[in-house]
Motif scaffolding. Structure first.
Motif, mmCIF file in Angstrom:
data_model
loop_
_atom_site.group_PDB
_atom_site.id
_atom_site.type_symbol
_atom_site.label_atom_id
_atom_site.label_comp_id
_atom_site.label_asym_id
_atom_site.label_seq_id
_atom_site.Cartn_x
_atom_site.Cartn_y
_atom_site.Cartn_z
ATOM 1 N N MET A 1 0.756 -1.076 0.001
ATOM 2 C CA MET A 1 0.012 0.065 0.038
ATOM 3 C C MET A 1 0.907 1.206 -0.105
ATOM 4 N N ASN A 2 0.412 2.106 -0.662
ATOM 5 C CA ASN A 2 1.328 3.394 -0.679
ATOM 6 C C ASN A 2 1.209 4.312 0.561
ATOM 7 N N PRO A 3 2.275 4.868 1.068
ATOM 8 C CA PRO A 3 2.383 5.742 2.035
ATOM 9 C C PRO A 3 1.385 7.111 2.038
ATOM 10 N N VAL A 4 0.820 7.499 3.060
ATOM 11 C CA VAL A 4 -0.189 8.390 3.141
ATOM 12 C C VAL A 4 0.420 9.339 3.746
ATOM 13 N N GLU A 5 0.467 10.556 3.128
ATOM 14 C CA GLU A 5 0.811 11.850 3.665
ATOM 15 C C GLU A 5 -0.465 12.966 4.048
ATOM 16 N N PHE A 6 -0.274 13.573 5.332
ATOM 17 C CA PHE A 6 -1.350 14.430 5.783
ATOM 18 C C PHE A 6 -0.499 15.662 6.648
ATOM 19 N N GLU A 7 -1.494 16.319 7.036
ATOM 20 C CA GLU A 7 -1.115 17.495 7.963
ATOM 21 C C GLU A 7 -2.500 17.593 8.946
ATOM 22 N N LEU A 8 -2.426 17.315 9.891
ATOM 23 C CA LEU A 8 -3.532 17.596 11.160
ATOM 24 C C LEU A 8 -3.818 19.022 11.070
ATOM 25 N N THR A 9 -5.174 19.378 11.142
ATOM 26 C CA THR A 9 -5.376 20.878 11.529
ATOM 27 C C THR A 9 -5.302 20.964 12.983
ATOM 28 N N GLU A 10 -5.428 22.200 13.127
ATOM 29 C CA GLU A 10 -5.425 22.488 14.886
ATOM 30 C C GLU A 10 -6.541 22.068 15.648
ATOM 31 N N GLN A 11 -7.845 21.801 14.920
ATOM 32 C CA GLN A 11 -8.991 21.079 15.605
ATOM 33 C C GLN A 11 -8.781 19.765 15.551
ATOM 34 N N GLU A 12 -8.436 19.237 14.645
ATOM 35 C CA GLU A 12 -8.081 17.511 14.652
ATOM 36 C C GLU A 12 -6.783 17.342 15.552
ATOM 37 N N ALA A 13 -5.895 18.134 15.880
ATOM 38 C CA ALA A 13 -4.690 17.892 16.680
ATOM 39 C C ALA A 13 -5.459 18.011 18.303
ATOM 40 N N ALA A 14 -6.358 19.271 18.369
ATOM 41 C CA ALA A 14 -7.004 19.373 19.837
ATOM 42 C C ALA A 14 -7.950 17.991 20.015
ATOM 43 N N VAL A 15 -8.541 17.575 19.464
ATOM 44 C CA VAL A 15 -9.478 16.377 19.443
ATOM 45 C C VAL A 15 -8.807 15.030 19.640
ATOM 46 N N ALA A 16 -7.639 14.981 18.923
ATOM 47 C CA ALA A 16 -6.701 13.611 19.158
ATOM 48 C C ALA A 16 -6.110 13.838 20.559
ATOM 49 N N GLY A 17 -5.762 15.036 20.776
ATOM 50 C CA GLY A 17 -4.881 15.204 22.333
ATOM 51 C C GLY A 17 -5.907 14.932 23.328
ATOM 52 N N SER A 18 -7.245 15.309 23.202
ATOM 53 C CA SER A 18 -8.201 15.155 24.237
ATOM 54 C C SER A 18 -8.468 13.729 24.461
ATOM 55 N N ARG A 19 -8.690 12.952 23.169
ATOM 56 C CA ARG A 19 -9.110 11.567 23.345
ATOM 57 C C ARG A 19 -7.840 10.870 23.813
ATOM 58 N N ALA A 20 -6.751 10.966 23.441
ATOM 59 C CA ALA A 20 -5.446 10.348 24.050
ATOM 60 C C ALA A 20 -5.477 10.644 25.478
ATOM 61 N N ALA A 21 -5.581 11.884 25.681
ATOM 62 C CA ALA A 21 -5.482 12.123 27.370
ATOM 63 C C ALA A 21 -6.664 11.426 28.236
ATOM 64 N N TRP A 22 -7.611 11.177 27.605
ATOM 65 C CA TRP A 22 -8.625 10.725 28.311
ATOM 66 C C TRP A 22 -8.413 9.198 28.369
ATOM 67 N N ARG A 23 -7.813 8.597 27.482
ATOM 68 C CA ARG A 23 -7.471 7.102 27.494
ATOM 69 C C ARG A 23 -6.292 6.873 28.127
ATOM 70 N N LEU A 24 -5.351 7.761 28.184
ATOM 71 C CA LEU A 24 -4.182 7.829 29.234
ATOM 72 C C LEU A 24 -4.631 7.959 30.621
ATOM 73 N N SER A 25 -5.358 8.887 30.961
ATOM 74 C CA SER A 25 -5.809 9.059 32.300
ATOM 75 C C SER A 25 -6.687 7.595 32.873
ATOM 76 N N LEU A 26 -7.331 6.881 32.140
ATOM 77 C CA LEU A 26 -7.941 5.822 32.384
ATOM 78 C C LEU A 26 -7.257 4.408 32.145
ATOM 79 N N ALA A 27 -6.112 4.519 31.599
ATOM 80 C CA ALA A 27 -5.124 3.227 31.339
ATOM 81 C C ALA A 27 -5.226 2.219 32.502
ATOM 82 N N ASP A 28 -4.999 2.687 33.721
ATOM 83 C CA ASP A 28 -4.950 1.850 34.824
ATOM 84 C C ASP A 28 -6.132 1.267 35.210
#
Length: 187
Positions: A1-28
């Motif tokens: 499969m061909n590599p995928v190139e992308f740029e995250l928008t500011e809103q996408e980065a904020a959403v991704a950061g929030s979701r990752a933070a929530w999951r990290l905080s519930l990791a244990d």
């Protein structure tokens, strides 16, 4: 499969950061970290109140026990909140690092996934037991511990290519595909 190139928008980065933070905080674990202390607090309050009302201990001792239980629970909640804020800072910085690496390049090979860009080179191997999910136009590949790989589905040429890419990743991780939406044509 061909590599995928992308740029995250500011809103996408904020959403991704929030979701990752929530999951990290519930990791244990939700039970061990959040519900068990609440149950212990409730039991301590109940026990102290019963002892104080029945006269088995003095009213003053029961009040002190209630205040001590409340203070201990509040301290624990502040510590938990601090942990969540630390996870949010870490995940937000990670999402901004992906955004700053624009254009980021996602490559899929036999061993796993590799994300490269300006100052960014990270790999996720299928042997790690990756979990894949697609939510609100973002695809997350979660390792058992740590930060996820995130990219927007708009980075693919079309929706069919994005689904094929996700299906291939799910196949290699051994994950079952998400259930299809049921059609309600029984009218």
């Amino acid at each position: 499969m061909n590599p995928v190139e992308f740029e995250l928008t500011e809103q996408e980065a904020a959403v991704a950061g929030s979701r990752a933070a929530w999951r990290l905080s519930l990791a244990d674990g939700l039970l061990a970290r959040h519900l068990a202390p609440l149950a212990a607090f409730f039991l301590a309050l109940t026990f102290a109140a019963i002892l104080g009302l029945t006269g088995l201990v003095s009213r003053r001792a029961a009040e002190i026990a209630l205040i001590a239980a409340a203070a201990a629970y509040m301290i624990y909640r502040l510590w938990t909140r601090r942990r969540f804020l630390a996870a949010r800072r870490l995940a937000g910085a990670w999402a901004q690092q992906i955004r700053a690496a624009a254009p980021a390049r996602l490559a899929l090979d036999e061993a796993g996934l590799r994300l490269t860009g300006a100052g960014l080179d990270r790999a996720w191997t299928f042997a790690e037991g990756l979990e894949v999910e697609s939510v609100s136009g973002l695809v997350y590949v979660w390792p058992r511990a740590g930060l996820p790989l995130v990219w927007p589905t708009r980075a693919h040429a079309d929706a069919q290519e994005a689904e094929a890419f996700l299906a291939l990743i799910r196949q290699r991780t051994g994950a079952k595909p998400p259930p299809a939406a049921a059609d309600d044509d029984d009218d």
